[in-house]
Enzyme design. Sequence first.
Site, PDB file in Angstrom:
ATOM      1  N   GLU A 189       9.309  42.161 -52.817  1.00  0.00           N
ATOM      2  CA  GLU A 189       8.809  43.062 -51.998  1.00  0.00           C
ATOM      3  C   GLU A 189      10.078  44.028 -51.731  1.00  0.00           C
ATOM      4  O   GLU A 189       9.855  45.301 -51.711  1.00  0.00           O
ATOM      5  CB  GLU A 189       8.174  42.337 -50.612  1.00  0.00           C
ATOM      6  CG  GLU A 189       6.972  41.867 -50.898  1.00  0.00           C
ATOM      7  CD  GLU A 189       5.780  42.765 -51.230  1.00  0.00           C
ATOM      8  OE1 GLU A 189       4.981  43.218 -50.233  1.00  0.00           O
ATOM      9  OE2 GLU A 189       5.643  42.977 -52.585  1.00  0.00           O
ATOM     10  N   THR A 243       2.992  54.012 -51.585  1.00  0.00           N
ATOM     11  CA  THR A 243       3.459  53.547 -50.247  1.00  0.00           C
ATOM     12  C   THR A 243       4.691  54.419 -49.799  1.00  0.00           C
ATOM     13  O   THR A 243       4.599  54.409 -48.548  1.00  0.00           O
ATOM     14  CB  THR A 243       4.093  51.861 -50.355  1.00  0.00           C
ATOM     15  OG1 THR A 243       3.185  51.150 -50.905  1.00  0.00           O
ATOM     16  CG2 THR A 243       4.642  51.595 -49.132  1.00  0.00           C
TER      17      THR A 243
END
Length: 375
Positions: A189, A243
Site C-alpha cells: 500500500e 486516489t
Amino acid sequence: MAAACRTSPTPTNLSGPRGRSPSIPRFPTIRCASQPLRTPSKTLATADPVPAFLSVTAFAPATVANLGPGFDFLGCALDGVGDTVTVSVDPAISPGTLSISSISGSAASAAKLRRDPLWNCAGIAGIAAMRALGVRSVGLSLHLEKGLPLGSGLGSSAASAAAAAVAVDGLFGGRLSLGDLVLAGLESEKKVSGYHADNVAPSIMGGFVLIRSYDPLELLRLEFPTGQDLYFVLVSPEFEAPTKKMRAALPAEVKMKDHVHNCSQAAALAAAVVQGDVKLLGMAMSSDGIVEPRRAPLIPGMVAVKKAAIEAGAFGCTISGAGPTAVAVIDGEEKGKEIGDRMVEAFLRDGELKASATVARLDRIGARVISSSAF
C-alpha cells in the site's frame, strides 16, 4: 523487527502443523507494536522455513474504507468479491525470490497490471512476507486472479496484497501473525497508494477494523454482533477516480467545529458497529463533513445518488474509499437490490454515467487459504 502482537482473548498458536491446511485464528482485538517490516523477526528470519505445500491458493475480500467520517482509520470487508492468489514452489525461480508468472481475471484490470513483482501489489506483499519468514532456499512463482476492478474504491490493491501475503505464509504452514501479514500488505500500500491500513487490515482480518495508531501500529477489531444482518449496496459507475486526485481535493486545514462534528460521528459509527445498530451506522456514515463534501462533486451524479439511496430506504450512503463507488447500508438483501436500482438510475440521470450494482454482506473472516497442493 516484525510486529509483536498481543491479542484478546489469548490466541492459539498461529503456526499450522505440517501437512495440514493452515488456519488463521480471528480475534476481536489485535494490538501490534511494530517496527518496519524491512527487518524480519529473528526467530523467523533465521529459520529459512521448509515449504509445507507445493502450492497454496488464498482469497482476500474487497473492502470499504473510510465509511464516511472514518477517513484513513476505519474499514470493513465485503463477502463474495475479491482477489485470488496462487503461490507455488518453483525450481526455475532463483532461491529467495518471487516471480509473477501470470495475471488473469478482469480484462481491463489484468491488462494494466505489471508483472514486475517490485511494481505489483501482490508481488510487493508476497516478497515482504517471504522476508518476514526468512525464506532463502526456495523460489516462488505467483499467479494473480483479479476479481476487482482497478480504481473502484473497493480496495483492489489491498485485496491483491492481502491474498499474496496470506498465500506465501500459508505455503510455509501459517507462521506469521496477523500483525506481520498486515505489515506485509502495508509495504504494498505504501508504494502504490499511501501508508494507510483501512483497506488491507480488514481484508486480512475480516469484519470492521479500526486503526488506532500507525506508529506503533495498533489495530482494533470491532465485532458486529453475530445473528444480525448487514448488507452493503455497492454501485460502481464507469468512471475513474484516481486516489491521488481525490486526495488532492482534501482541505489542508479543518475548522474546529468540523473536527468536533466528524469526531462525534466517527465515535457514533464505532458504537453502532459493536451495538449492531444498522440505522445509527448508516446515519453516522452519511454525516462526514470534511472529506465527502470535497470529493462528491468530482464524481458526476454522486450527490444525487446519495439522495436517491436514502429516499429508497437506505440507512446511509457515502463514497467507498476514494471512489467512485457509492456504498449504502441496509439490513435486507432484497431491499438492497431495490436501492441499488435507484442508485444506478441516479448515476445515469444526473451524472450521465452507466453503473452496476452489487449487494454484499459483511465478510467476517478476511483473507484465507482456500486450497493447497501437497508435494
